[in-house]
Design a protein around this motif. Structure first.
Motif, short mmCIF file in Angstrom:
data_model
loop_
_atom_site.label_atom_id
_atom_site.label_comp_id
_atom_site.label_asym_id
_atom_site.label_seq_id
_atom_site.Cartn_x
_atom_site.Cartn_y
_atom_site.Cartn_z
N LYS A 192 75.03 13.29 45.51
CA LYS A 192 76.45 13.50 45.24
C LYS A 192 76.56 13.98 43.79
N PRO A 193 77.04 15.20 43.60
CA PRO A 193 77.13 15.75 42.25
C PRO A 193 77.86 14.84 41.27
N LYS A 194 78.87 14.12 41.73
CA LYS A 194 79.61 13.25 40.81
C LYS A 194 78.73 12.14 40.24
N ASN A 195 77.60 11.82 40.92
CA ASN A 195 76.68 10.81 40.41
C ASN A 195 75.83 11.35 39.26
N HIS A 249 77.17 14.04 37.12
CA HIS A 249 78.17 14.23 36.06
C HIS A 249 79.52 14.52 36.70
N SER A 250 80.58 13.94 36.15
CA SER A 250 81.91 14.10 36.74
C SER A 250 82.39 15.56 36.76
N ASP A 251 81.89 16.40 35.86
CA ASP A 251 82.28 17.81 35.85
C ASP A 251 81.87 18.52 37.15
N TYR A 252 80.90 17.96 37.86
CA TYR A 252 80.40 18.60 39.08
C TYR A 252 80.86 17.88 40.34
N LYS A 253 81.89 17.05 40.21
CA LYS A 253 82.40 16.26 41.33
C LYS A 253 82.62 17.11 42.59
N ASN A 254 83.20 18.28 42.44
CA ASN A 254 83.48 19.16 43.57
C ASN A 254 82.77 20.50 43.42
N LYS A 314 73.55 22.66 41.52
CA LYS A 314 72.27 23.21 42.01
C LYS A 314 71.79 24.33 41.08
N THR A 315 72.71 25.15 40.62
CA THR A 315 72.35 26.25 39.73
C THR A 315 71.76 25.74 38.42
N ILE A 316 72.37 24.72 37.82
CA ILE A 316 71.82 24.25 36.54
C ILE A 316 70.51 23.50 36.75
N ILE A 317 70.35 22.83 37.88
CA ILE A 317 69.06 22.18 38.18
C ILE A 317 67.98 23.25 38.33
N GLU A 318 68.29 24.33 39.04
CA GLU A 318 67.32 25.42 39.20
C GLU A 318 67.00 26.06 37.85
#
Length: 169
Positions: free
Chosen positions: A99-102, A104-109, A115-119
């Motif tokens: 869950k992106p919100k877990n 950082h809250s900026d990526y909640k939705n 995924k892009t910044i992880i890549e």
């Protein structure tokens, strides 16, 4: 009898010209208490159902098979499954949902943004190594390598595994 249970399911679907999702819905509508992931695991042969579940599936699918034949099929399926799992034991397969919100809250939705910044970070760490990047679309190999790196680092730092040295690990 050298047939596996997953082969039986494939035959049933082929004979009835339906897909697994429709078969699952039919079984559920007939009162079978089974999850789709369980049925999928039986379908792919990664799991062999207990005798009672296999019997219920075949009964609801109106597939005639003797109790002795079913027992032989399940025993053979377990033997095949054990041999295949032994070969696959050199890789850890985990169906992972984050869950992106877990993170950082900026990526909640914004799962795609995360995924892009992880890549991007994985690319910084591992570059364009052919072994990492060539085998999978969407950067899955890089993300897998990045997660492996983070897990290894955490386990080493917290004493669960020993460091293997710079050349090996």
């Amino acid at each position: 009898m050298n047939t596996t249970f997953d082969t039986l399911i494939h035959r049933i679907l082929q004979e009835r010209d339906i897909n697994l999702t429709k078969f699952y819905k039919e079984l559920a509508d007939l009162g079978l208490n089974i999850t789709y992931p369980s049925l999928y695991a039986y379908y792919t042969g990664t799991t062999v159902p207990p005798y009672s579940m296999a019997k219920q599936i075949l009964k609801l699918a109106r597939s005639q098979i003797s109790n002795d034949d079913l027992e032989q099929i399940l025993a053979y399926s377990k033997k095949v499954n054990k041999a295949e799992n032994k070969e696959k034991n050199n890789e850890l397969h985990i169906n992972l949902k984050i869950k992106p919100k877990n993170i950082h809250s900026d990526y909640k939705n914004n799962a795609d943004g995360l995924k892009t910044i992880i890549e991007m970070r994985a690319d910084e760490l591992f570059g364009n190594d052919d072994e990492i990047s060539s085998a999978s679309a969407g950067g899955k190999r890089k993300i897998s390598s990045y997660l492996s790196y983070l897990i290894k680092k955490d386990l080493q730092e917290n004493g669960f595994i020993e460091s293997e040295g710079k050349n090996n690990g």
